[in-house]
Scaffold this motif. Structure first.
Motif, PDB file in Angstrom:
ATOM      1  N   GLY A 168       1.193  -1.054  -0.308  1.00 35.47           N
ATOM      2  CA  GLY A 168      -0.178  -0.006   0.059  1.00 35.47           C
ATOM      3  C   GLY A 168       0.996   1.402   0.177  1.00 35.47           C
ATOM      4  O   GLY A 168       0.923   1.991  -0.908  1.00 35.47           O
ATOM      5  N   ILE A 169       2.104   1.556   0.898  1.00 41.42           N
ATOM      6  CA  ILE A 169       2.619   2.202   0.855  1.00 41.42           C
ATOM      7  C   ILE A 169       4.216   2.596  -0.351  1.00 41.42           C
ATOM      8  O   ILE A 169       3.659   3.567  -0.559  1.00 41.42           O
ATOM      9  CB  ILE A 169       4.127   2.449   2.216  1.00 41.42           C
ATOM     10  N   THR A 170       3.463   1.349  -1.209  1.00 38.72           N
ATOM     11  CA  THR A 170       4.279   1.151  -2.616  1.00 38.72           C
ATOM     12  C   THR A 170       3.922   2.270  -3.520  1.00 38.72           C
ATOM     13  O   THR A 170       4.162   2.996  -4.946  1.00 38.72           O
ATOM     14  CB  THR A 170       5.152   0.634  -3.023  1.00 38.72           C
ATOM     15  N   MET A 171       2.433   2.093  -3.873  1.00 40.26           N
ATOM     16  CA  MET A 171       0.807   1.545  -4.611  1.00 40.26           C
ATOM     17  C   MET A 171       1.436   3.335  -4.651  1.00 40.26           C
ATOM     18  O   MET A 171       1.264   4.319  -5.268  1.00 40.26           O
ATOM     19  CB  MET A 171       0.260   1.633  -3.846  1.00 40.26           C
ATOM     20  N   ARG A 172       1.001   4.506  -2.999  1.00 41.74           N
ATOM     21  CA  ARG A 172       1.158   5.856  -3.052  1.00 41.74           C
ATOM     22  C   ARG A 172       2.757   6.381  -2.997  1.00 41.74           C
ATOM     23  O   ARG A 172       2.633   7.806  -3.876  1.00 41.74           O
ATOM     24  CB  ARG A 172       0.824   6.091  -1.453  1.00 41.74           C
ATOM     25  N   ALA A 173       3.621   6.045  -2.922  1.00 40.76           N
ATOM     26  CA  ALA A 173       5.181   6.241  -3.547  1.00 40.76           C
ATOM     27  C   ALA A 173       4.971   6.433  -5.101  1.00 40.76           C
ATOM     28  O   ALA A 173       5.272   8.059  -5.631  1.00 40.76           O
ATOM     29  CB  ALA A 173       6.059   5.798  -3.258  1.00 40.76           C
ATOM     30  N   VAL A 174       4.081   5.908  -5.334  1.00 47.54           N
ATOM     31  CA  VAL A 174       3.952   5.782  -7.731  1.00 47.54           C
ATOM     32  C   VAL A 174       3.843   7.124  -7.961  1.00 47.54           C
ATOM     33  O   VAL A 174       4.327   7.534  -8.326  1.00 47.54           O
ATOM     34  CB  VAL A 174       3.014   4.726  -7.949  1.00 47.54           C
ATOM     35  N   VAL A 175       2.764   7.929  -7.259  1.00 44.52           N
ATOM     36  CA  VAL A 175       2.072   8.696  -7.668  1.00 44.52           C
ATOM     37  C   VAL A 175       3.319  10.013  -7.002  1.00 44.52           C
ATOM     38  O   VAL A 175       3.985  11.230  -8.253  1.00 44.52           O
ATOM     39  CB  VAL A 175       1.374   9.129  -6.405  1.00 44.52           C
ATOM     40  N   ASP A 176       4.072   9.976  -6.112  1.00 47.09           N
ATOM     41  CA  ASP A 176       4.892  11.185  -6.074  1.00 47.09           C
ATOM     42  C   ASP A 176       6.093  11.017  -6.935  1.00 47.09           C
ATOM     43  O   ASP A 176       6.490  12.198  -7.431  1.00 47.09           O
ATOM     44  CB  ASP A 176       5.315  11.132  -4.856  1.00 47.09           C
ATOM     45  N   ASP A 177       7.005   9.998  -7.028  1.00 50.71           N
ATOM     46  CA  ASP A 177       8.074   9.159  -8.250  1.00 50.71           C
ATOM     47  C   ASP A 177       8.174   8.111  -8.326  1.00 50.71           C
ATOM     48  O   ASP A 177       8.520   7.242  -8.171  1.00 50.71           O
ATOM     49  CB  ASP A 177       9.295  10.001  -7.028  1.00 50.71           C
ATOM     50  N   ARG A 178       7.490   8.818  -9.795  1.00 46.53           N
ATOM     51  CA  ARG A 178       7.160   6.864 -10.398  1.00 46.53           C
ATOM     52  C   ARG A 178       8.696   6.199 -10.915  1.00 46.53           C
ATOM     53  O   ARG A 178       9.089   5.238 -10.344  1.00 46.53           O
ATOM     54  CB  ARG A 178       6.672   6.566 -11.817  1.00 46.53           C
ATOM     55  N   PRO A 179       9.327   6.898 -11.386  1.00 44.43           N
ATOM     56  CA  PRO A 179      10.747   6.101 -11.733  1.00 44.43           C
ATOM     57  C   PRO A 179      11.531   5.594 -10.099  1.00 44.43           C
ATOM     58  O   PRO A 179      12.046   4.641 -10.418  1.00 44.43           O
ATOM     59  CB  PRO A 179      11.990   7.178 -11.905  1.00 44.43           C
ATOM     60  N   LEU A 180      11.217   6.599  -9.193  1.00 43.92           N
ATOM     61  CA  LEU A 180      12.242   6.092  -8.097  1.00 43.92           C
ATOM     62  C   LEU A 180      11.843   4.748  -8.058  1.00 43.92           C
ATOM     63  O   LEU A 180      12.619   3.895  -7.257  1.00 43.92           O
ATOM     64  CB  LEU A 180      12.399   6.951  -7.323  1.00 43.92           C
ATOM     65  N   VAL A 181      10.260   4.396  -7.547  1.00 40.32           N
ATOM     66  CA  VAL A 181       9.595   3.146  -7.249  1.00 40.32           C
ATOM     67  C   VAL A 181      10.325   2.387  -8.252  1.00 40.32           C
ATOM     68  O   VAL A 181      10.499   1.112  -7.682  1.00 40.32           O
ATOM     69  CB  VAL A 181       8.546   3.212  -7.543  1.00 40.32           C
ATOM     70  N   ALA A 182      10.222   2.718  -9.312  1.00 38.40           N
ATOM     71  CA  ALA A 182      10.869   1.325 -10.402  1.00 38.40           C
ATOM     72  C   ALA A 182      12.072   1.233 -10.309  1.00 38.40           C
ATOM     73  O   ALA A 182      12.475   0.579 -10.287  1.00 38.40           O
ATOM     74  CB  ALA A 182      10.531   2.339 -11.359  1.00 38.40           C
ATOM     75  N   LEU A 183      12.935   1.953  -9.861  1.00 36.30           N
ATOM     76  CA  LEU A 183      14.115   2.068  -9.443  1.00 36.30           C
ATOM     77  C   LEU A 183      14.868   1.045  -8.465  1.00 36.30           C
ATOM     78  O   LEU A 183      15.600  -0.020  -8.259  1.00 36.30           O
ATOM     79  CB  LEU A 183      14.864   3.311  -9.585  1.00 36.30           C
ATOM     80  N   ASN A 184      13.422   0.834  -7.814  1.00 34.77           N
ATOM     81  CA  ASN A 184      13.530   0.212  -6.026  1.00 34.77           C
ATOM     82  C   ASN A 184      13.211  -1.500  -6.674  1.00 34.77           C
ATOM     83  O   ASN A 184      13.029  -1.981  -5.988  1.00 34.77           O
ATOM     84  CB  ASN A 184      12.808   0.806  -5.448  1.00 34.77           C
ATOM     85  N   GLY A 185      12.825  -1.727  -7.971  1.00 37.77           N
ATOM     86  CA  GLY A 185      12.162  -3.197  -8.302  1.00 37.77           C
ATOM     87  C   GLY A 185      10.993  -3.067  -8.185  1.00 37.77           C
ATOM     88  O   GLY A 185      10.824  -4.438  -8.714  1.00 37.77           O
ATOM     89  N   TRP A 186      10.079  -2.248  -8.005  1.00 40.34           N
ATOM     90  CA  TRP A 186       8.685  -2.142  -7.880  1.00 40.34           C
ATOM     91  C   TRP A 186       8.202  -2.099  -9.990  1.00 40.34           C
ATOM     92  O   TRP A 186       9.067  -0.939 -10.748  1.00 40.34           O
ATOM     93  CB  TRP A 186       8.066  -1.474  -7.694  1.00 40.34           C
ATOM     94  N   ARG A 187       7.312  -2.746 -10.694  1.00 43.70           N
ATOM     95  CA  ARG A 187       6.569  -2.777 -11.734  1.00 43.70           C
ATOM     96  C   ARG A 187       5.536  -1.774 -11.030  1.00 43.70           C
ATOM     97  O   ARG A 187       4.399  -2.116 -10.530  1.00 43.70           O
ATOM     98  CB  ARG A 187       6.107  -4.472 -11.934  1.00 43.70           C
ATOM     99  N   THR A 188       5.787  -0.969 -11.556  1.00 41.67           N
ATOM    100  CA  THR A 188       4.805   0.367 -10.992  1.00 41.67           C
ATOM    101  C   THR A 188       3.890   0.058 -12.093  1.00 41.67           C
ATOM    102  O   THR A 188       2.337   0.548 -11.723  1.00 41.67           O
ATOM    103  CB  THR A 188       5.002   1.577 -11.680  1.00 41.67           C
TER     104      THR A 188
END
Lengths: 640, 259
Positions: A168-188
């Motif tokens: 859930g926290i990662t889902m919220r993070a996608v809006v703030d900084d999608r590339p950063l979330v992707a760099l941390n290994g998540w499939r945005t």
């Protein structure tokens, strides 16, 4: 006392439905950055699907519920996100809103096509008639308890999921900084798909509860249930779930108390119960803190070329010529449709001005169309030209008054406020018995020396008016005011720092476009000669905005194609197969979705391709001079 | 007398103090540098001076007048021109029209008789963009786009010019020319406040420097004084780490070098 308790229970149940709908909206927004106008439309589709499985196909209740809420709705939500929403640039507010409005319209079209409105349908309650408990002398049905219980469960569940789980926290993070979330290994993309799956399921749940609690299985009502939840969602600034929940309950209670205690049979107050959520939305939007000028916005997408005065002039002449040439081939319904289309095309020019040049998505244009028609018959019962002028001036004043409270609003908030105001005006003004609840007759416009009584004469007149106005609108774009509008769209912060009063500019363009819209309304009324409130139903404003965007909101010619399209679709539809019977909805819906590929519209896409092909041809074709020079260098005689 | 003065300006975002009691000034006829590591609060201070952000506390004075609660566009009319760290050009307009629209706006609010074409051409020439006049602004490379913003700011006939990293994207020759332009502008009587990470440009163009770090003004003085200031060196190079080689090597913590 027992009335108060009863109303409170009913209000809590209604508020619970709003809370579930609003929560779904907030989930998709906070995790994808996209405000889903189609939230209610998709929920409505799922509710009709549930009816199909449960009532028409006799599936068992739990099976049908599970199939819709746990399978169909998540698949639709995730599918939409992966196939369409992920390509939307959330920084381009106009396109983002147009895309989701297109989905709203498409959803309605699909529903009307599969489940035609001429057949009565009903969803029975989940529980039987004896399923209730008694509290302080009041019956509380199991349906009502279910609504309240589910709303609480949704609120707690979402809060826990979004704030206390890694996913859930990662889902919220996608809006703030999608590339950063992707760099941390998540499939945005998958994260967003999950959020949309949850959001659409919640929308479906809310719509199903609405349909069963109020025994109301209506495409229109279920689609626009979501407007009632917008207010709650905006109260929470589309981020705060607890505040959204509280707002929804307050709204539900207020609506219930109004129903119980305000007893007015006629007049605007009789509509108070219906419009209360919308009124609440307007108040919330106007009471929001001012939005600061945004600095550091990403660059605008490529703007289409501006037509020169010569090209605009040629286009205008061609419009009139085409009208004259087409005259002998138009009869009866077709003739009426083209007349109507030209009047709506003039309204389309107002959309080009305000949304295309001014960058303001205003969903209330049909309200000004209706205002123009009504005022024309009131101020000029005989159809005199003076009445037309007066209507236009009143339109400018009305637009100014309309713009004043909304000066602080931009983008999504502006679109929502105009849609809400449009609905308010329809219920409180247009749908009154002394206004347009019943059919009103409008005299055809009378011009000196020219009679417009015949449909053909009227058509040529409208074509000339459109041609002149289109030339004028294009000239505005080429003028200093047009440059100013373009600058305001590109960078409001930049404009403020060069000394521009943005509020005055906004008022100016709004007044100009609403004047044009009411002028169009007078001509529309004059053309149709009989109109009712339903001709200006508030959501029809979505169609004119979408169709102009489809053709290219920066081009006056898009208004022509848009207006004619809207008038001609209903004429063509009866001749098509049953599945295409809702041609207007389907064409507008799919057409607007195609803007993912052509954000500047169809006309610009076509002209760009033609221009590119022409330029390629020019490059490939060698000119004679270099060849002669080559021949000379090689010693080849010139005449060989 | 300083044209610009800020008095104890603070800005708080949630639990973070972006600025804490910052008092600076900018004098007419001088180029004043405002430097500091990334995140020091320089752009936030610019936004407060121009009115794009209201401060949590403190005041902003222009020519002795308290403009803390004056709107953005009115401050622009009082004589503030600025450029932005992240470009805010009018991308759909040509380079010429970016300047022209500004001159047209100025003509409207100043009610002066202005030859728009002449004024536009003069500004284009001054910032060296004549050959790009017809080019859509959003197709320009960053360095040229920054010059468009500068031209646009100059078109407002400012008395105070706030330049936020205008040298970013310029090559060596362009930077040199830009430095000369800054000197020229100061000679015209403008108060120029320059935020830059290119220390060569800062040291050559500025007669006075102020240094921000973590939202506080930690030093103020001539370029030579700032260069020798230990607190400034610590801010750029990191207090815990021993200096790596000479002082001209890139800092560990911040951006830019101190030549």
């Amino acid at each position: 006392m027992s009335l108060f308790i009863g109303l409170t229970i009913a209000g809590l149940a209604t508020g619970a439905i709003y809370a579930i709908a609003a929560s779904g909206l907030v989930v998709t927004y906070t995790t994808s950055g996209v405000f889903n106008f189609a939230h209610g439309s998709l929920g409505m589709l799922m509710t009709f699907l549930y009816w199909q499985l449960r009532v028409a196909d006799h599936w068992a209740g739990p099976l049908a519920l599970g199939a819709v809420l746990l399978v169909a709705a998540p698949i639709v939500g995730a599918g939409l996100q992966l196939s369409l929403v992920r390509w939307i640039d959330i920084n381009d507010t106009g396109i983002m809103l147009v895309m989701t409005l297109a989905l709203l319209v498409l959803g309605m079209g699909v529903a009307y096509a599969i489940w035609p409105p001429d057949t009565a349908r009903a969803l029975g309650p989940f529980f039987g008639p004896s399923a209730f408990v008694t509290f302080l002398g009041q019956r509380i049905t199991y349906e009502q308890l279910l609504c309240i219980g589910l709303a609480i469960a949704v609120a707690l569940g979402l809060r826990l999921f979004l704030f206390n789980t890694r996913l859930g926290i990662t889902m919220r993070a996608v809006v703030d900084d999608r590339p950063l979330v992707a760099l941390n290994g998540w499939r945005t993309a998958k994260l967003n798909a999950l959020s949309w799956a949850i959001g659409i399921s919640l929308g479906a749940l809310a719509a199903m509860l609405q349909a069963t609690l109020f025994d109301d299985l209506s495409v229109l009502n279920l689609t626009f249930l979501v407007i009632n939840s917008f207010a709650a969602a905006m109260l929470g600034r589309l981020r705060n779930l607890p505040l959204t929940f509280v707002g929804a309950l307050v709204l539900g209670l207020a609506a219930s108390y109004v129903t119980g205690y305000v007893h007015t049979q006629s007049g605007p107050l009789a509509e108070l119960e219906t419009v209360l959520p919308t009124l609440f939305l307007v108040i919330v939007l106007l009471a929001l803190p001012s939005v600061r000028l945004r600095v550091g916005a990403p660059p605008a997408r490529r703007s289409p070329r501006i037509a020169s005065a010569r090209v605009s002039g040629i286009q205008s002449v061609l419009v009139v010529a085409a009208a004259v040439v087409a005259l002998p081939f138009l009869h009866g319904t077709n003739l009426g449709a083209v007349n109507q289309g030209l009047a709506i095309a003039i309204l389309g020019l107002a959309v080009v001005l305000l949304s295309g040049y001014g960058g303001q998505l205003n969903l209330a244009m049909y309200t000004f169309l209706g205002l123009g028609a009504w005022l024309f018959t009131k101020l000029s019962p005989g159809g005199g030209l003076g009445g037309l002028v007066l209507v236009t001036l009143i339109g400018a004043v009305a637009g100014t008054l309309f713009a004043l409270p909304a000066l602080r609003l931009r983008g999504l908030e502006l679109a929502l406020s105009t849609l809400a105001l449009s609905e308010l005006v329809w219920y409180v003004l247009f749908n009154q018995s002394n206004v347009m609840e019943n059919t009103i007759t409008i005299h055809r416009l009378r011009l000196p020396f020219i009679s417009l009584q015949g449909a053909r004469a009227n058509l040529v007149f409208l074509a000339v008016v459109f041609a002149l106005l289109a030339f004028g609108v294009a000239a505005i774009r080429r003028s200093s005011f047009g440059r100013l509008l373009a600058a305001t769209k590109d960078s409001p912060a930049g404009c403020a720092t060069i000394g521009l009063n943005l509020s005055l500019t906004k008022i100016g363009i709004t007044a100009l476009s609403t004047a044009l819209a009411t002028f169009a309304g007078a001509l529309y009324g004059s053309t149709q000669q009989q109109v009712t409130a339903n001709d200006f139903y508030f959501y029809l404003g979505l169609f004119i905005v979408l169709i102009v965007y489809i053709w290219g909101v920066h081009s006056p010619m898009a208004a022509l194609f848009g207006g004619l399209s809207l008038a001609i679709f209903p004429v063509i539809a009866p001749h098509l197969p049953a599945w295409a019977s809702q041609l207007t909805y389907l064409a507008v819906g799919f057409g607007a979705l195609s803007m993912v590929i052509n954000p500047n519209g169809t006309l610009d896409a076509v002209s760009s391709r033609v221009r590119a092909a022409w330029e390629n041809r020019q490059i490939r074709r060698p000119t004679a001079a270099p060849l002669r020079e080559e021949a000379r260098l090689l010693g080849i005689p010139a005449d060989s | 007398m300083a044209f610009l003065q800020t008095h104890e300006v603070s800005m708080r975002f949630g639990g973070i103090d972006a600025l804490n009691g910052v008092s600076i000034s900018a004098e007419p006829g001088l180029v004043t540098g405002l430097i500091g590591p990334n995140g020091a609060g320089k752009t936030t201070l610019f936004n407060i001076i121009t009115g794009l952000q209201p401060p949590t506390s403190g005041q902003v004075f222009l020519d002795g007048r308290d403009v803390t609660s004056v709107s953005v566009y009115r401050r622009a009319r009082l004589g503030i021109g600025r450029t932005f760290q992240r470009l805010e050009i009018f991308g759909s307009l040509s380079v010429r029209d970016n300047i022209r629209v500004t001159v047209e706006v100025r003509r409207r609010w100043s009610r002066q008789r202005i030859d728009i074409k002449h004024e536009t051409d003069a500004i284009l020439a001054r910032v060296g963009l004549e050959e790009f006049a017809k080019v859509p602004a959003d197709t320009l490379p960053t360095g040229s786009a920054r010059l468009v913003e500068l031209g646009r700011a100059l078109a407002t006939r400012p008395r105070l010019l706030l330049l936020d990293e205008p040298g970013s994207g310029l090559d060596a020759a362009e930077t040199e020319a830009f430095g000369l332009l800054l000197a020229d502008l100061a000679q015209d009587g403008l108060a120029v406040l320059l935020v830059e990470h290119d220390m060569d440009l800062v040291m050559k163009a500025c007669s006075h420097l102020m240094v921000l770090d973590f939202g506080e003004l930690i030093a103020s003085g001539t370029p030579e004084e700032i260069r020798a200031n230990q607190q400034v060196q610590d801010a750029y190079l990191g207090a815990e780490e021993p200096p790596v080689g000479s002082i001209t090597e890139p800092g560990l913590a911040g951006a830019g070098t101190l030549p």
